[in-house]
Design a protein around this motif. Structure first.
Motif, PDB file in Angstrom:
ATOM      1  N   PRO A 208      -2.553  17.134  -0.469  1.00 22.83           N
ATOM      2  CA  PRO A 208      -1.981  18.336  -1.084  1.00 22.83           C
ATOM      3  C   PRO A 208      -1.805  19.491  -0.105  1.00 22.83           C
ATOM      4  O   PRO A 208      -0.901  20.306  -0.264  1.00 22.83           O
ATOM      5  N   VAL A 209      -2.625  19.559   0.924  1.00 21.17           N
ATOM      6  CA  VAL A 209      -2.478  20.650   1.895  1.00 21.17           C
ATOM      7  C   VAL A 209      -1.208  20.461   2.711  1.00 21.17           C
ATOM      8  O   VAL A 209      -0.441  21.392   2.927  1.00 21.17           O
ATOM      9  N   MET A 210      -0.998  19.230   3.172  1.00 21.13           N
ATOM     10  CA  MET A 210       0.184  18.970   4.001  1.00 21.13           C
ATOM     11  C   MET A 210       1.472  19.084   3.195  1.00 21.13           C
ATOM     12  O   MET A 210       2.518  19.421   3.732  1.00 21.13           O
ATOM     13  N   ASN A 211       1.408  18.797   1.916  1.00 26.09           N
ATOM     14  CA  ASN A 211       2.605  18.846   1.077  1.00 26.09           C
ATOM     15  C   ASN A 211       2.902  20.243   0.540  1.00 26.09           C
ATOM     16  O   ASN A 211       3.965  20.464  -0.020  1.00 26.09           O
ATOM     17  N   SER A 212       1.981  21.186   0.685  1.00 24.21           N
ATOM     18  CA  SER A 212       2.210  22.517   0.128  1.00 24.21           C
ATOM     19  C   SER A 212       3.268  23.262   0.941  1.00 24.21           C
ATOM     20  O   SER A 212       3.382  23.116   2.150  1.00 24.21           O
ATOM     21  N   SER A 213       4.028  24.071   0.262  1.00 17.53           N
ATOM     22  CA  SER A 213       5.124  24.792   0.925  1.00 17.53           C
ATOM     23  C   SER A 213       4.583  25.852   1.883  1.00 17.53           C
ATOM     24  O   SER A 213       5.179  26.107   2.929  1.00 17.53           O
ATOM     25  N   THR A 214       3.459  26.480   1.538  1.00 12.22           N
ATOM     26  CA  THR A 214       2.904  27.507   2.436  1.00 12.22           C
ATOM     27  C   THR A 214       2.458  26.888   3.752  1.00 12.22           C
ATOM     28  O   THR A 214       2.665  27.472   4.817  1.00 12.22           O
TER      29      THR A 214
ATOM     30  N   PRO B 232       0.828  -1.210   0.000  1.00 14.39           N
ATOM     31  CA  PRO B 232       0.000   0.000   0.000  1.00 14.39           C
ATOM     32  C   PRO B 232       0.858   1.255   0.000  1.00 14.39           C
ATOM     33  O   PRO B 232       1.942   1.296   0.575  1.00 14.39           O
ATOM     34  N   LYS B 233       0.370   2.285  -0.675  1.00 23.11           N
ATOM     35  CA  LYS B 233       1.082   3.558  -0.726  1.00 23.11           C
ATOM     36  C   LYS B 233       0.327   4.583   0.107  1.00 23.11           C
ATOM     37  O   LYS B 233      -0.898   4.531   0.222  1.00 23.11           O
ATOM     38  N   LYS B 234       1.056   5.505   0.657  1.00 22.40           N
ATOM     39  CA  LYS B 234       0.448   6.561   1.439  1.00 22.40           C
ATOM     40  C   LYS B 234      -0.248   7.533   0.490  1.00 22.40           C
ATOM     41  O   LYS B 234       0.329   7.955  -0.516  1.00 22.40           O
ATOM     42  N   ILE B 235      -1.495   7.883   0.819  1.00 24.14           N
ATOM     43  CA  ILE B 235      -2.264   8.796  -0.022  1.00 24.14           C
ATOM     44  C   ILE B 235      -1.717  10.206   0.169  1.00 24.14           C
ATOM     45  O   ILE B 235      -1.583  10.675   1.300  1.00 24.14           O
ATOM     46  N   PRO B 236      -1.380  10.890  -0.920  1.00 21.00           N
ATOM     47  CA  PRO B 236      -0.821  12.247  -0.766  1.00 21.00           C
ATOM     48  C   PRO B 236      -1.894  13.244  -0.346  1.00 21.00           C
ATOM     49  O   PRO B 236      -3.028  13.199  -0.820  1.00 21.00           O
TER      50      PRO B 236
END
Length: 145
Positions: free
Chosen positions: A49-55, A43-47
């Motif tokens: 987008p909020v947590m990965n954003s630079s801001t 299984p892969k971790k679901i990305p």
């Protein structure tokens, strides 16, 4: 001797301890191998987008730094501080200086007071008996003349 002969005739199964093998022995004795692990889909971790954003990362980093330094980012007092201030104000008879109120807050307080006064007048008129209302009207008309 007879016991030895019996054991040689029907050997005891090593894993289950029964004299005859059970139909489930192949399941019990199964050990996964490396080849099996290669065939599995991991299984892969679901990305997120909020947590990965630079801001978001920068904001979280700044909040952590400010928290370590003890800086209140919002510039507002915490709930506990407000409760303590209110208790002190009650103890000392409101001798502590109040916070500055904006024009909007002052206007809201005036309207609230006016509305409360109107409600009190209406309630007092409803609670007074009819004969007192008529008497008050007569007294007012007599003083007007």
């Amino acid at each position: 001797m007879e016991s030895m002969e019996r054991s040689s005739r029907s050997p005891v199964h090593a894993e289950t301890g029964y004299s005859r093998p059970t139909p489930y022995d192949h399941i019990i004795s199964y050990v996964p191998t490396e080849q099996d692990n290669e065939l599995l889909i991991m299984p892969k971790k679901i990305p997120n987008p909020v947590m990965n954003s630079s801001t978001h990362m920068n904001m979280q980093r700044e909040l952590k730094i400010n928290n370590k330094l003890g800086i209140n980012v919002l510039g507002q007092k915490g709930e506990l501080d407000r409760v303590f201030r209110d208790k002190k104000r009650e103890e000392f008879g409101k001798s502590l200086p109040e916070e500055k109120k904006s024009d909007f807050q002052l206007m809201l307080e005036k309207r609230r007071k006016a509305q409360d006064d109107q409600e009190r007048d209406v309630k007092s008129e409803q609670q007074t008996p009819e004969f007192l209302k008529i008497r008050n009207r007569l007294v007012k008309s007599d003083t007007a003349e």
